[in-house]
Write an enzyme that holds these catalytic residues in place. Structure first.
Site, PDB file in Angstrom:
ATOM      1  N   HIS A  79      31.106  56.980  63.189  1.00 32.23           N
ATOM      2  CA  HIS A  79      30.203  58.426  63.309  1.00 32.23           C
ATOM      3  C   HIS A  79      28.839  57.906  63.263  1.00 32.23           C
ATOM      4  CE1 HIS A  79      30.511  57.375  58.272  1.00 32.23           C
ATOM      5  NE2 HIS A  79      29.507  57.224  58.297  1.00 32.23           N
ATOM      6  N   ASP A  97      33.422  53.475  61.813  1.00 32.19           N
ATOM      7  CA  ASP A  97      34.168  53.886  62.561  1.00 32.19           C
ATOM      8  C   ASP A  97      33.903  55.125  63.254  1.00 32.19           C
ATOM      9  OD1 ASP A  97      33.427  56.226  61.438  1.00 32.19           O
ATOM     10  OD2 ASP A  97      34.933  57.305  60.010  1.00 32.19           O
ATOM     11  N   ASP A 157      21.692  64.493  56.587  1.00 27.70           N
ATOM     12  CA  ASP A 157      23.608  65.011  55.509  1.00 27.70           C
ATOM     13  C   ASP A 157      23.450  65.030  54.554  1.00 27.70           C
ATOM     14  OD1 ASP A 157      23.847  62.054  55.489  1.00 27.70           O
ATOM     15  OD2 ASP A 157      25.263  62.010  56.959  1.00 27.70           O
ATOM     16  N   GLU A 214      31.769  62.900  61.631  1.00 28.70           N
ATOM     17  CA  GLU A 214      33.810  61.472  61.465  1.00 28.70           C
ATOM     18  C   GLU A 214      34.735  62.490  63.326  1.00 28.70           C
ATOM     19  OE1 GLU A 214      33.600  60.181  59.699  1.00 28.70           O
ATOM     20  OE2 GLU A 214      33.864  59.952  57.851  1.00 28.70           O
TER      21      GLU A 214
HETATM   22  C1  GLP Z   1      26.710  57.333  55.494  1.00 32.58           C
HETATM   23  C2  GLP Z   1      25.728  58.155  55.823  1.00 32.58           C
HETATM   24  C3  GLP Z   1      25.534  57.573  57.684  1.00 32.58           C
HETATM   25  C4  GLP Z   1      25.177  56.067  57.323  1.00 32.58           C
HETATM   26  C5  GLP Z   1      26.948  55.438  57.901  1.00 32.58           C
HETATM   27  C6  GLP Z   1      26.425  53.937  57.893  1.00 32.58           C
HETATM   28  O1  GLP Z   1      28.212  57.475  55.732  1.00 32.58           O
HETATM   29  N1  GLP Z   1      26.639  59.312  56.124  1.00 32.58           N
HETATM   30  O2  GLP Z   1      23.918  58.473  57.439  1.00 32.58           O
HETATM   31  O3  GLP Z   1      24.858  55.443  58.712  1.00 32.58           O
HETATM   32  O4  GLP Z   1      26.631  55.682  56.166  1.00 32.58           O
HETATM   33  O5  GLP Z   1      26.209  53.282  56.028  1.00 32.58           O
HETATM   34  P1  GLP Z   1      24.749  52.032  55.788  1.00 32.58           P
HETATM   35  O6  GLP Z   1      24.402  51.752  56.743  1.00 32.58           O
HETATM   36  O7  GLP Z   1      25.077  52.065  54.205  1.00 32.58           O
HETATM   37  O8  GLP Z   1      26.492  50.903  56.603  1.00 32.58           O
END
Ligand code: GLP
Length: 255
Positions: free
Chosen positions: A138, A136, A67, A143
């Site tokens: 995702h 959440d 993304d 989302e």
């Molecule tokens: C972001 C990314 C996701 C990731 C999520 C969790 O929103 N788009 O791909 O999995 O954060 O991030 P973290 O690993 O820092 O908790």
């Protein structure tokens, strides 16, 4: 789903790095999926260490990001393409142009998302995709409330996600973009192998829903229950709300 409840980040990183290393040994021109966020960082550090030790090469591989934020300047350090460059792509031997992400600066973001979907499809889909999970539920930037079969698309980010990600933007939510381009849940589901990494209590509810909850657009990661090659690597805190913990440990130990 294979669920591993592990005692350290190091163990999690080693297992995920083994999956990338084994794949590249068998298929040097594999299509890799790379994720941002803090969860994969130790995996990337371990892969860079193995590259420097001459144990793995990315020279023939290609990689797709999950993304990208829409609207950040192309040199913004929190732009996902830049983040990946700093954490792994620029530290190993990927060929120039081999690592690509959605075009977050494109004039028409939905067209850019469609082009991105086509590019992944044209490569024959991703061989191995690493994933984190949002609090959440995702994955990538899919989302709650979206289609479980979605292709790459533009996504309005929830307040929760923007709050969670504000830590990368001087703790100032107003600096966090409101929109992203993301691989869809349908795109991610096409990857041949998935490995999801989650650590910490703040992920426990999302992890419990993903592994044991009813499949629902309310918890996008539940779509992974439909995939037949998913490995979930957790620390004790992230696993703390799972009901069948003992069973997962027995299954993992038996393998
Ligand atoms: C972001 C990314 C996701 C990731 C999520 C969790 O929103 N788009 O791909 O999995 O954060 O991030 P973290 O690993 O820092 O908790």
């Amino acid at each position: 789903m294979r669920v591993a409840i592990l005692s350290s980040s190091k163990e999690i990183a080693n297992i995920a790095a083994d999956m990338y290393t084994d794949l590249l040994a068998k298929k040097p021109d594999a299509v890799l999926g790379l994720a941002t966020g803090s969860s994969p960082l130790q995996v990337y550090q371990e892969l860079v260490r193995r590259f420097e030790a001459g144990q793995v090469s990315f020279a023939k591989a290609r990689a797709f990001l999950l993304d990208e934020y829409v609207g950040l300047p192309s040199d913004h350090p929190e732009g996902y393409r830049n983040f990946i460059e700093q954490k792994i792509a620029g530290l190993v031997d990927f060929a120039s142009g081999a690592v690509v992400g959605p075009e977050g600066q494109a004039e028409d973001a939905q067209e850019a998302a469609d082009r991105y979907q086509k590019a992944i499809e044209d490569e024959g889909w991703v061989d191995l995709q690493i994933l984190g999970i949002g609090t959440d539920g995702h994955i990538a930037f899919n989302e709650p409330g979206g289609s479980l079969f979605s292709t790459a698309h533009t996504q309005v980010l929830t307040k929760q996600t923007r709050q969670d990600n504000a830590r990368f933007f001087d703790d100032d939510i107003s600096q966090v973009p409101t929109m992203a381009i993301t691989q869809g849940l349908g795109t991610i589901s096409k990857a041949k192998k998935l490995v999801l990494v989650a650590e910490g209590k703040q992920k426990a509810q999302a992890v419990a829903q993903m592994v044991e909850g009813a499949v629902s657009a309310m918890w996008p990661a539940t779509v992974l229950q439909f995939h037949n090659d998913v490995t979930i690597l957790l620390d004790e805190d992230a696993a703390s709300e799972l009901v069948l913990k003992d069973h997962y440990r027995a299954v993992w130990d038996a393998q």
